[in-house]
Scaffold this active site. Structure first.
Site, PDB file in Angstrom:
ATOM      1  N   PRO A 239       0.833  -1.205   0.000  1.00  0.00           N
ATOM      2  CA  PRO A 239       0.000   0.000   0.000  1.00  0.00           C
ATOM      3  C   PRO A 239       0.866   1.252   0.000  1.00  0.00           C
ATOM      4  CG  PRO A 239      -0.873  -1.604   1.536  1.00  0.00           C
ATOM      5  CD  PRO A 239       0.444  -2.151   1.056  1.00  0.00           C
ATOM      6  N   CYS A 240       0.536   2.196  -0.874  1.00  0.00           N
ATOM      7  CA  CYS A 240       1.445   3.320  -1.092  1.00  0.00           C
ATOM      8  C   CYS A 240       0.875   4.662  -0.679  1.00  0.00           C
ATOM      9  CB  CYS A 240       1.822   3.392  -2.570  1.00  0.00           C
ATOM     10  SG  CYS A 240       0.420   3.661  -3.673  1.00  0.00           S
TER      11      CYS A 240
END
Length: 498
Positions: A239-240
């Protein structure tokens, strides 16, 4: 190898006595793709323009090739150079497009896609557009070596599509062992598209603590049994949002950022030959140094590490998006510059990806229709078209933009038909979340159009139960599969993949 102004390598006046790639190809009597092949194999050097990034070639280097030296033949004699490195070639015949990959051992692997194009010179961009438009997944090599792939933080599996295509290009058969994602609609979409895999709806923290060097926990042993023990290639897109420059709230200080490090533990458990991690550029600025710690852990596990910030427009994705990749190989260090050079192309516009979809709109199908808009936002869209604008004036914006200085110029904006798209996010259905108004029509993008701009082929589909909001998030959160294809193909032809 390319010399980049930001690389720290010194060179004198890179623009003096240089020409663009088309001129270089003309001087050498070959195609631009052949010149790219020579750059990738180290047969001719190039530099990048410090402002626009165009590939430039020194005239003296071209002249040196023309007279020939060592094992390099005179290109005026035969139109080709001796294939001392990997070569990509494209052709078309009888409704099929062909791609030939010549490996370092001299073996040539040819793959194909259906093609109705009538191009005078069938090139990489033609083959890839035919691939994007393929409603049926192209057949992989039969009877060849099977390569097991694991995908953590898989989303809908879009990034894995590029791994498949790269393996197909070199005559290997992909086999998807598992995908893991915490979002139910995303992992259902993964399982829908990779039916042979184990699709795990799970948070990675429920499988592993991420502690490298620790004894296997009960949950880790259970996971390994369900996943079939090892894999050959491990891909991951942690997840960014915590790293993204679009996130002004928890940028670079988000607890989710530590999930990046869990990839090293999964590599320790699964023992893949190759690991590919992608994320947004801001991940390198994480306050806990998660990239550095992950690279160090993988290095200690016996992997050779390389990394690169990649501009998607430079490898043929019709979108101004950048991603950071960290690559780990047990066979040797991947030359990412050479891998990117092999797939390099001029920027492709929106029209390249979606010009065949102008008559595909259907209000009855979520995938082929745009999100609905409020009366006020419909008025804003009309204003753009009525005044032939691509950016909405402040006078037409809401008070939060109109009454104070702002930097959100692209918000409520309209795309250009002849330029790359902006970064496609999960908000592509909303005028208020970016420049997502269609260049030709008074609406935002459909999911199908957004997929094409993300380099997602038509044979990738969604289960019936996935709604518009989830569909948009799955598409927008993915990294374009052309990125994984470029890295995996480059590693394979360099002999450092498996």
């Amino acid at each position: 190898m390319d010399l980049h102004p930001a690389s720290g390598q010194l060179f004198m006046d890179p623009l003096s006595g240089t020409v663009r790639i088309k001129t270089a190809a003309s001087m050498l009597g070959v195609t631009a793709q052949t010149v790219r092949n020579w750059v990738a194999s180290g047969q001719i050097p190039s530099v990048r323009h410090p402002l626009n990034g165009y590939r430039l070639f020194r005239v003296k280097d071209i002249e040196q090739l023309l007279v020939g030296s060592g094992s390099v033949a005179n290109p005026r004699d035969s139109g080709t150079l001796s294939p001392v490195g990997p070569v990509l070639a494209y052709s078309q015949a009888e409704g099929r497009g062909y791609r030939a990959v010549t490996l370092r051992d001299g073996q040539t692997v040819t793959t194909e896609v259906p093609s109705n194009r009538t191009a005078i010179e069938y090139q990489e961009r033609d083959f890839e557009r035919d691939w994007l438009r393929s409603p049926i997944r192209p057949a992989s090599a039969s009877g060849r070596t099977r390569v097991r792939i694991g995908d953590i933080f898989s989303g809908g599996g879009i990034f894995s599509l590029g791994v498949d295509e790269a393996l197909r290009a070199v005559g290997l058969q992909p086999e998807h062992a598992f995908g893991i994602d915490f979002d139910r609609d995303a992992i259902e979409t993964f399982g829908w598209n990779f039916a042979e895999s184990v699709a795990l709806h799970s948070d990675i923290t429920s499988i592993t603590s991420g502690a490298v060097g620790a004894h296997r926990s009960l949950s880790e042993r259970d996971f390994l049994r369900s996943a079939g023990e090892g894999v050959d290639i491990l891909v991951a897109g942690p997840p960014c949002q915590g790293h993204s420059d679009l996130n002004n709230h928890t940028r670079r200080d988000d607890p989710k950022n530590s999930l990046y490090f869990s990839v090293a533990r999964m590599a320790e458990l699964l023992q893949p030959s190759f690991v590919l991690i992608e994320n947004v550029p801001g991940v390198v600025h994480d306050r806990s140094f998660v990239v550095q710690r992950t690279a160090e852990a993988l290095d200690n596990l016996g992997y050779h590490i390389s990394s690169k910030l990649v501009d998607m427009t430079c490898i043929g994705v019709p979108q101004t998006r950048r991603r950071f990749v960290l690559v780990a190989s047990r066979k040797g260090r991947v030359d990412l510059d050479a891998a990117l050079a092999l797939q390099a192309d001029d920027a492709r516009p929106v029209s390249w990806a979606i010009d065949d979809l102008t008559d595909r709109y259907s209000a009855d199908a979520t995938y082929e229709s745009s999100a609905s808009h409020s009366t006020e936002n419909r008025r804003r869209i009309d204003y753009l078209f009525d005044h032939e604008l691509h950016e909405l004036p402040n006078s037409e914006r809401p008070p939060c933009h109109r009454d104070k200085p702002h930097s959100y110029v692209s918000v409520y904006g309209r795309m250009w038909w002849d330029r790359p798209a902006p970064t496609i996010t999960g908000g592509f259905g909303s005028t208020g979340q970016g420049r997502f108004v269609h260049p030709l029509f008074r609406r935002t993008l459909t999911p199908h159009e957004a997929c094409r701009l993300q380099f997602v082929p038509d044979f990738f589909t969604f289960p019936d139960g996935v709604g518009r909001r989830s569909m948009q998030q799955i598409i927008g959160n993915a990294a374009p599969p052309k990125l994984s294809q470029t890295v995996i193909l480059g590693a394979a032809i360099q002999g450092v993949l498996l």
